[in-house]
Design a protein around this motif. Structure first.
Motif, mmCIF file in Angstrom:
data_model
loop_
_atom_site.group_PDB
_atom_site.id
_atom_site.type_symbol
_atom_site.label_atom_id
_atom_site.label_comp_id
_atom_site.label_asym_id
_atom_site.label_seq_id
_atom_site.Cartn_x
_atom_site.Cartn_y
_atom_site.Cartn_z
ATOM 1 N N ARG A 60 0.955 -1.573 0.276
ATOM 2 C CA ARG A 60 -0.170 0.367 -0.469
ATOM 3 C C ARG A 60 0.684 1.281 0.033
ATOM 4 O O ARG A 60 -0.033 2.421 -0.990
ATOM 5 N N GLU A 63 2.129 1.904 -3.584
ATOM 6 C CA GLU A 63 1.384 1.855 -4.489
ATOM 7 C C GLU A 63 1.230 3.491 -3.984
ATOM 8 O O GLU A 63 0.337 4.767 -4.738
ATOM 9 N N ASP A 67 0.923 6.330 -6.667
ATOM 10 C CA ASP A 67 0.034 7.397 -7.117
ATOM 11 C C ASP A 67 0.617 9.692 -7.006
ATOM 12 O O ASP A 67 0.345 9.732 -6.770
#
Length: 174
Positions: A60, A63, A67
């Protein structure tokens, strides 16, 4: 006793508003921070064990950091390049976008060549503080791009069916 003096631009390429903060460097610095965070997160994943309970957290985090890089690139695309140094910073941001968007081996090899060629354009012309700041930002971003290329995060998977000349590849070779 108070002294008054006027300040002049240091070079002909420095704009008279050199003391005002520039938009592009203010948006480019968070891009460098986001790239450093994303690279560190990917390196953590590279050393992680599949059976480790914290791997979901690291996934997470990786990611979210990529982003953040994408968000910084979007902000940079929406900004106006008004200074001489801004064009080089925008070109480096385009190079980051190109490396992240590689979907074919040929595009990835072209991006690698572009990153290698960019090391010769890491100095902004001028003597002012804006040029020096932009030069430092370019060098940091180039170091991050070189690390991204070496990490194989954005290396596309080899597809033997996509060979242009019809050459057959053994499945064991892939």
């Amino acid at each position: 006793m108070t002294y008054a003096c006027s300040t002049m631009p240091l070079a002909a390429t420095e704009s008279p508003s050199a003391g005002a903060p520039a938009t592009i460097p203010m948006l480019f610095a968070p891009l460098n921070i986001a790239l450093a965070t994303a690279i560190a997160a990917e390196r953590d994943l590279g050393h992680a064990n599949v059976f480790d309970i914290s791997i979901d957290h690291w996934l997470r985090e990786a990611e979210m950091s990529w982003d953040a890089v994408t968000d910084c690139l979007r902000d940079l695309r929406g900004a106006d390049a008004g200074r001489l140094e801004d064009a080089q910073l925008m070109a480096m941001a385009d190079l980051v976008s190109d490396v992240m968007g590689c979907e074919e081996i040929g595009a990835f090899v072209d991006a690698q060549r572009a990153v290698r060629a960019a090391r010769y354009r890491l100095r902004c012309p001028g003597l002012g503080p804006g040029a020096l700041q932009a030069t430092q930002l370019l060098r940091q971003c180039h170091a991050h791009l070189s690390a991204m290329i070496r990490m194989d995060v954005f290396t596309p998977a080899f597809d033997p069916d996509a060979l242009p000349d019809g050459t057959q590849v053994w499945p064991e070779a892939c």
